[in-house]
Design a protein around this motif. Structure first.
Motif, PDB file in Angstrom:
ATOM      1  N   ILE A 257      43.858  36.943  15.995  1.00 14.97           N
ATOM      2  CA  ILE A 257      44.221  38.285  15.543  1.00 14.97           C
ATOM      3  C   ILE A 257      44.620  38.188  14.075  1.00 14.97           C
ATOM      4  CG2 ILE A 257      45.730  40.282  15.891  1.00 14.97           C
ATOM      5  CD1 ILE A 257      46.278  39.227  18.720  1.00 14.97           C
ATOM      6  N   ASP A 258      44.020  39.035  13.253  1.00 16.15           N
ATOM      7  CA  ASP A 258      44.320  39.067  11.824  1.00 16.15           C
ATOM      8  C   ASP A 258      44.886  40.444  11.478  1.00 16.15           C
ATOM      9  OD1 ASP A 258      43.077  36.458  11.245  1.00 16.15           O
ATOM     10  OD2 ASP A 258      41.232  37.491  11.780  1.00 16.15           O
ATOM     11  N   VAL A 259      46.093  40.447  10.929  1.00 15.10           N
ATOM     12  CA  VAL A 259      46.784  41.682  10.583  1.00 15.10           C
ATOM     13  C   VAL A 259      46.924  41.754   9.069  1.00 15.10           C
ATOM     14  CG1 VAL A 259      48.836  43.092  10.953  1.00 15.10           C
ATOM     15  CG2 VAL A 259      48.087  41.488  12.730  1.00 15.10           C
ATOM     16  N   SER A 260      46.538  42.876   8.462  1.00 15.68           N
ATOM     17  CA  SER A 260      46.696  43.029   7.014  1.00 15.68           C
ATOM     18  C   SER A 260      47.354  44.364   6.708  1.00 15.68           C
ATOM     19  CB  SER A 260      45.343  42.936   6.307  1.00 15.68           C
ATOM     20  OG  SER A 260      44.470  43.961   6.742  1.00 15.68           O
ATOM     21  N   GLY A 261      48.056  44.405   5.602  1.00 13.19           N
ATOM     22  CA  GLY A 261      48.732  45.635   5.218  1.00 13.19           C
ATOM     23  C   GLY A 261      49.599  45.428   4.002  1.00 13.19           C
ATOM     24  N   LYS A 273      60.397  47.250   4.735  1.00 14.75           N
ATOM     25  CA  LYS A 273      60.440  48.711   4.807  1.00 14.75           C
ATOM     26  C   LYS A 273      59.070  49.265   4.442  1.00 14.75           C
ATOM     27  CE  LYS A 273      64.945  48.970   5.574  1.00 14.75           C
ATOM     28  NZ  LYS A 273      65.512  49.521   6.821  1.00 14.75           N
ATOM     29  N   ASP A 274      58.868  50.545   4.764  1.00 20.60           N
ATOM     30  CA  ASP A 274      57.659  51.273   4.333  1.00 20.60           C
ATOM     31  C   ASP A 274      56.384  50.536   4.731  1.00 20.60           C
ATOM     32  OD1 ASP A 274      59.506  52.965   2.923  1.00 20.60           O
ATOM     33  OD2 ASP A 274      59.514  51.494   1.304  1.00 20.60           O
ATOM     34  N   LEU A 275      56.336  50.044   5.960  1.00 16.37           N
ATOM     35  CA  LEU A 275      55.194  49.259   6.410  1.00 16.37           C
ATOM     36  C   LEU A 275      53.955  50.137   6.544  1.00 16.37           C
ATOM     37  CD1 LEU A 275      54.187  46.492   7.532  1.00 16.37           C
ATOM     38  CD2 LEU A 275      54.786  47.353   9.811  1.00 16.37           C
ATOM     39  N   LEU A 276      52.862  49.704   5.912  1.00 13.21           N
ATOM     40  CA  LEU A 276      51.568  50.391   6.011  1.00 13.21           C
ATOM     41  C   LEU A 276      50.521  49.364   6.429  1.00 13.21           C
ATOM     42  CD1 LEU A 276      51.631  52.534   2.739  1.00 13.21           C
ATOM     43  CD2 LEU A 276      51.897  53.378   5.079  1.00 13.21           C
ATOM     44  N   LEU A 277      50.034  49.476   7.664  1.00 14.21           N
ATOM     45  CA  LEU A 277      49.003  48.555   8.130  1.00 14.21           C
ATOM     46  C   LEU A 277      47.624  49.007   7.669  1.00 14.21           C
ATOM     47  CD1 LEU A 277      50.173  47.851  11.793  1.00 14.21           C
ATOM     48  CD2 LEU A 277      50.377  46.358   9.804  1.00 14.21           C
ATOM     49  N   ASP A 278      46.794  48.051   7.243  1.00 16.99           N
ATOM     50  CA  ASP A 278      45.400  48.348   6.914  1.00 16.99           C
ATOM     51  C   ASP A 278      44.517  48.196   8.161  1.00 16.99           C
ATOM     52  OD1 ASP A 278      45.971  48.809   4.261  1.00 16.99           O
ATOM     53  OD2 ASP A 278      45.675  46.717   3.694  1.00 16.99           O
ATOM     54  N   SER A 288      28.600  32.464  25.742  1.00 17.03           N
ATOM     55  CA  SER A 288      27.417  31.860  25.134  1.00 17.03           C
ATOM     56  C   SER A 288      27.695  31.372  23.707  1.00 17.03           C
ATOM     57  CB  SER A 288      26.261  32.866  25.102  1.00 17.03           C
ATOM     58  OG  SER A 288      26.605  33.994  24.301  1.00 17.03           O
ATOM     59  N   GLY A 289      28.932  31.560  23.251  1.00 19.74           N
ATOM     60  CA  GLY A 289      29.291  31.112  21.907  1.00 19.74           C
ATOM     61  C   GLY A 289      29.058  32.143  20.826  1.00 19.74           C
ATOM     62  N   GLU A 290      28.610  33.333  21.226  1.00 19.70           N
ATOM     63  CA  GLU A 290      28.364  34.388  20.245  1.00 19.70           C
ATOM     64  C   GLU A 290      29.685  34.955  19.732  1.00 19.70           C
ATOM     65  OE1 GLU A 290      25.510  35.847  18.879  1.00 19.70           O
ATOM     66  OE2 GLU A 290      24.622  33.988  19.650  1.00 19.70           O
ATOM     67  N   PRO A 291      29.809  35.146  18.405  1.00 18.15           N
ATOM     68  CA  PRO A 291      31.036  35.727  17.865  1.00 18.15           C
ATOM     69  C   PRO A 291      31.142  37.208  18.192  1.00 18.15           C
ATOM     70  CG  PRO A 291      29.446  35.388  16.099  1.00 18.15           C
ATOM     71  CD  PRO A 291      28.856  34.782  17.342  1.00 18.15           C
ATOM     72  N   ARG A 292      32.320  37.646  18.538  1.00 21.89           N
ATOM     73  CA  ARG A 292      32.597  39.066  18.841  1.00 21.89           C
ATOM     74  C   ARG A 292      33.778  39.544  17.988  1.00 21.89           C
ATOM     75  NH1 ARG A 292      27.979  40.566  21.273  1.00 21.89           N
ATOM     76  NH2 ARG A 292      27.483  39.228  23.060  1.00 21.89           N
ATOM     77  N   ARG A 293      33.745  40.807  17.649  1.00 19.17           N
ATOM     78  CA  ARG A 293      34.822  41.362  16.817  1.00 19.17           C
ATOM     79  C   ARG A 293      35.147  42.770  17.247  1.00 19.17           C
ATOM     80  NH1 ARG A 293      31.725  38.394  13.298  1.00 19.17           N
ATOM     81  NH2 ARG A 293      32.835  36.810  12.091  1.00 19.17           N
ATOM     82  N   SER A 294      36.385  43.130  16.995  1.00 14.68           N
ATOM     83  CA  SER A 294      36.855  44.494  17.242  1.00 14.68           C
ATOM     84  C   SER A 294      38.074  44.720  16.351  1.00 14.68           C
ATOM     85  CB  SER A 294      37.217  44.707  18.719  1.00 14.68           C
ATOM     86  OG  SER A 294      37.670  46.012  18.940  1.00 14.68           O
ATOM     87  N   ALA A 295      38.357  45.955  15.986  1.00 16.04           N
ATOM     88  CA  ALA A 295      39.492  46.174  15.073  1.00 16.04           C
ATOM     89  C   ALA A 295      40.071  47.559  15.217  1.00 16.04           C
ATOM     90  CB  ALA A 295      39.042  45.949  13.626  1.00 16.04           C
ATOM     91  N   ASN A 296      41.358  47.658  14.968  1.00 16.65           N
ATOM     92  CA  ASN A 296      42.029  48.935  14.718  1.00 16.65           C
ATOM     93  C   ASN A 296      42.136  49.087  13.206  1.00 16.65           C
ATOM     94  OD1 ASN A 296      42.376  49.107  17.435  1.00 16.65           O
ATOM     95  ND2 ASN A 296      44.596  49.349  17.377  1.00 16.65           N
ATOM     96  N   VAL A 297      41.582  50.161  12.659  1.00 15.42           N
ATOM     97  CA  VAL A 297      41.653  50.415  11.222  1.00 15.42           C
ATOM     98  C   VAL A 297      42.556  51.599  10.986  1.00 15.42           C
ATOM     99  CG1 VAL A 297      40.346  50.944   9.138  1.00 15.42           C
ATOM    100  CG2 VAL A 297      39.329  49.478  10.904  1.00 15.42           C
ATOM    101  N   TYR A 298      43.531  51.440  10.119  1.00 12.81           N
ATOM    102  CA  TYR A 298      44.552  52.464   9.916  1.00 12.81           C
ATOM    103  C   TYR A 298      44.309  53.175   8.582  1.00 12.81           C
ATOM    104  CZ  TYR A 298      46.782  49.956  13.693  1.00 12.81           C
ATOM    105  OH  TYR A 298      47.060  49.352  14.897  1.00 12.81           O
TER     106      TYR A 298
END
Length: 298
Positions: A257-261, A273-278, A288-298
């Motif tokens: 899990i990668d969190v940025s903001g 304070k004033d937390l803003l998540l990106d 099968s080894g295939e990469p998968r991705r999903s994200a919450n975008v704020y």
């Protein structure tokens, strides 16, 4: 750069020397700059009216409001100021400097206010190490900042055993001060950020069948702000994740899990304070080894 200077001074438990003659100059020129900005806006609105036949109604501050705003900013910084009153001794010393024609004066170049400011600096130098920032080349030898203080000023410092280090720009002064500034407690900041994002990250992970694991590493950039004890922070936090086992869940491996903001950080309170998540991004590999991705975008 002004914000960086304030941060460095605060961290070093230092002071901003403020001779009375300089404070009056700051107020005078601050108001003049504000009035000039207002005039430019009014001129622009006039041009707009001529082109379009109308313009938006804008309430602009008058000189009294601008003066109060500048004065208010000075009051905000009052805790950092070491004020130096303008005394008769300063006045007489400055006059002697003007008559001598020595720097910061010159032939046909009488600089009474600069001379008075130097008298105040000498007062401060009896109690502090001084970092002196001026773009006025009259203070430098041969009018070159690379050569240090003018000879007579340097000799005064040597005779009195005063430590005055001159710079032409705020940037150069900050670079000089920075090695002495206590380093930011990055582990503490990292822990505070992890706590701040924990709940929303945990909720987002649970929605996808993940459980948050240990933080692996972080990327944190901290910047000084106009508020002395507040940093602006941009961050990326990187966590291991585990798949919550259910009968229907597909196998997922190497989850993270990668969190940025961004946020502000109160240094003394160690508080985010004033937390803003990106975004909160999830990545894993399927059976099968295939990469998968999903994200919450704020």
């Amino acid at each position: 750069m002004g914000a960086a200077v304030l941060h460095a001074v605060r961290q070093l438990d230092g002071r901003l020397g403020l001779p009375a003659v300089i404070e009056r100059e700051v107020l005078k020129h601050g108001v003049a700059a504000g009035c000039e900005a207002v005039q430019k806006i009014e001129d622009g609105l006039g041009d707009l009216r001529r082109v379009t036949g109308g313009s938006p109604a804008i309430e602009l501050p008058g000189p009294a409001q601008i003066e109060e705003a500048v004065a208010q900013r000075i009051r905000e910084l009052d805790v950092l100021f070491e004020r130096v009153p303008f005394t008769l001794r300063h006045a007489e010393g400055a006059l002697d400097r003007v008559y001598s024609g020595l720097p910061p004066n010159g032939p046909k170049n009488q600089q009474y206010k600069d001379s008075a400011a130097w008298e105040a600096i000498l007062d401060l130098a009896g109690r502090y190490r001084i970092v002196f920032v001026t773009a006025d080349m009259g203070f430098f030898r041969d009018r070159s900042a690379l050569k240090g203080l003018a000879t007579n000023l340097r000799d005064e410092c040597a005779t009195a055993h005063y430590d005055i280090v001159p710079f032409e720009t705020l940037a150069a002064a900050v670079e000089y001060l920075q090695p002495s500034v206590p380093s930011l407690d990055y582990p503490g900041l990292e822990a505070a950020l992890a706590t701040a994002v924990a709940q929303v990250m945990s909720d987002a992970a649970a929605e996808r069948g993940f459980q948050t694991g240990e933080m692996q590493y972080s990327e944190i950039q901290a910047y000084a702000t106009e508020t002395i004890d507040v940093l602006a922070v941009a961050f990326g936090l990187h966590f291991d994740a585990a798949c919550i086992a259910t009968e229907q869940a597909e196998a997922r491996h190497d989850a993270r899990i990668d969190v940025s903001g961004a946020c502000s950080f109160r240094v003394r309170a160690n508080a985010v304070k004033d937390l803003l998540l990106d975004r909160i991004a999830f990545s894993w590999a399927d059976d099968s080894g295939e990469p998968r991705r999903s994200a919450n975008v704020y």
